[in-house]
Enzyme design. Structure first.
Site, PDB file in Angstrom:
ATOM      1  N   ASP A  33       0.849  -1.214   0.000  1.00 28.24           N
ATOM      2  CA  ASP A  33       0.000   0.000   0.000  1.00 28.24           C
ATOM      3  C   ASP A  33       0.876   1.253   0.000  1.00 28.24           C
ATOM      4  O   ASP A  33       0.596   2.219  -0.700  1.00 28.24           O
ATOM      5  CB  ASP A  33      -1.010   0.007   1.164  1.00 28.24           C
TER       6      ASP A  33
ATOM      7  N   SER B  85      -6.365  -2.310  15.148  1.00 29.74           N
ATOM      8  CA  SER B  85      -7.020  -1.668  16.292  1.00 29.74           C
ATOM      9  C   SER B  85      -6.627  -0.183  16.345  1.00 29.74           C
ATOM     10  O   SER B  85      -7.435   0.658  16.741  1.00 29.74           O
ATOM     11  CB  SER B  85      -6.659  -2.370  17.594  1.00 29.74           C
TER      12      SER B  85
ATOM     13  N   ASP C 184      -5.140   0.609   6.125  1.00 31.47           N
ATOM     14  CA  ASP C 184      -5.922   0.331   7.333  1.00 31.47           C
ATOM     15  C   ASP C 184      -6.990   1.384   7.551  1.00 31.47           C
ATOM     16  O   ASP C 184      -8.153   1.083   7.813  1.00 31.47           O
ATOM     17  CB  ASP C 184      -5.002   0.269   8.557  1.00 31.47           C
TER      18      ASP C 184
END
Ligand code: GLA
Length: 392
Positions: free
Chosen positions: A34, A128, A173
């Site tokens: 990415d 997270s 993310d």
């Protein structure tokens, strides 16, 4: 069990009026590309970070209380950001970093009381951190009345992570947490930052297994991989990895040297695998998807060198279960150096599969495996709880 709203009321003596939920993610394929402008295929999953919020506060401060920290409450001034350095307070750099990224755009965070609840294990490679960042971003936008696009929100959260946590992460993310679509994977093109939801085959379930090895991205390996790729790109005399073929990497093997050659080979082959996987997913070619996931894992293990023994054992255990019995692919997911594996399995055998993984893991490491079944989820969202009465 006491509900999260009741826990909030007990801590703050007032009722929350907003609920914000931000999911974790797994990545099906497209790892460590990415930040090189590649395409990736993540899926937002059910475990999530939840914020309960009351828009009232003590002197305009942002009060934070997390169930992970017992009864400790932190008060942050909306104008006076200072990085937290004490280990047990470092997680505060995520919300503070996001507040600072919004402040740079002239959006100040209003005083409020926040309760943080999470079903996403930290350090398990399931984003997270991005979930916490995105949830805070939504909170700031809601209280200030100044919302922005999913992409802009993701970029602000990424900036917070770069500047405040010291992890030079890509955008995968934050975008998957923000843009998740139920029953779909996302094909994210990290070069033009476009997002295309691709339906997941019916009857396939996601199984996530936590290797039990905590990864710490700021520890340096992640930086090193990025630096290796920059150095390789320079040797290949190119500006974008998207213009580089496997042939060109092979031709330049000597100039690259062993380590950079392996890094470059991972990047170009992984970019190709994402294209092939996305076609296979669209055409429901399960065995092709499984082959590509295997090849991706092997490349991360051997060429990019970001796997670890526990992840390899779990991936091998996935494949020994057998395609005929309903296994459809396994690989490490996320940055690696520990974290989790993702497995695609037919829904009818998911519980047998989990038992099988648990048994293999126990044989190898003599401890219990934390493994769960999950569905794809929609992205981060906010809901008003104003009709809710405080529990007495
Ligand atoms: C972490 C980063 C992402 C991505 C993955 C590896 O999750 O936050 O940006 O680089 O590692 O694919």
């Amino acid at each position: 069990m006491i509900s999260d709203v009741d826990q909030f009321c007990a801590q703050y003596d007032c009722a929350p009026s907003l609920r914000i939920e931000a999911p974790g993610r797994v990545n099906l394929i497209g790892e460590h590309i990415d930040y090189l402008g590649g395409c990736v295929m993540p899926v937002a999953i059910e475990p999530k970070v939840t914020l309960l919020v009351a828009p009232e506060s003590d002197g305009g401060k942002i009060e934070l209380w997390s169930t992970e920290q017992n009864d400790t409450k932190y008060k942050i001034s909306p104008r006076d950001f200072a990085p937290r350095t004490i280990p047990k307070e470092r997680w505060l750099n995520y919300p503070i970093g996001v507040m600072s990224a919004y402040a740079e755009q002239g959006v100040m965070t209003q005083g409020c009381r926040v309760g943080i609840f999470s079903t996403l294990p930290a350090g398990a490679g399931l984003s997270s951190s991005a979930a916490l960042e995105t949830a805070f971003a939504l909170l700031i936008e809601e209280l200030s009345g100044q919302s922005c696009s999913i992409l802009e929100r993701a970029l602000r959260c990424q900036r917070a992570e770069h500047k405040w946590v010291g992890v030079p992460c890509g955008i995968m993310d934050q975008l998957s947490v923000g843009a998740g679509v139920k029953n779909h994977a996302l094909r994210i093109d990290c070069e033009d930052q476009s997002i295309k939801p691709v339906p997941l085959p019916k009857g396939l379930n996601l199984v996530v297994a936590d290797s039990g090895v905590k990864h710490a991205l700021a520890d340096g390996e992640y930086h090193e991989r990025r630096r290796d790729c920059e150095a390789a790109l320079e040797i290949l005399h190119e500006k974008s990895w998207r213009n580089i073929s496997l042939e060109s990497v092979l031709k330049n093997q000597e100039a690259l040297g062993d380590r950079l050659f392996k890094r470059a080979r991972h990047v170009v082959t992984e970019m190709q695998r994402v294209n092939d996987f996305s076609d296979a997913l669209i055409n429901n070619q399960i065995s092709k998807m499984a082959r590509l996931m295997r090849a991706s894992h092997n490349s991360l293990r051997d060429d990019f060198e970001v796997s670890c023994y526990e992840l390899d054992v779990l991936v091998d255990a996935g494949f020994t279960f057998g395609a005929r019995k309903g296994h459809a692919g396994s690989r490490m997911t996320g940055a690696g150096f520990g974290g989790s594996t993702i497995h695609l399995v037919h829904e009818s055998i998911a519980s047998n599969f989990i038992e099988h993984l648990g048994a293999r893991y126990h044989e190898a490491f003599e401890r219990e495996l934390n493994c769960f079944l999950t569905q794809s989820s929609h992205g981060a969202h906010i809901r008003s709880l104003s009709t809710l009465k405080p529990a007495l």
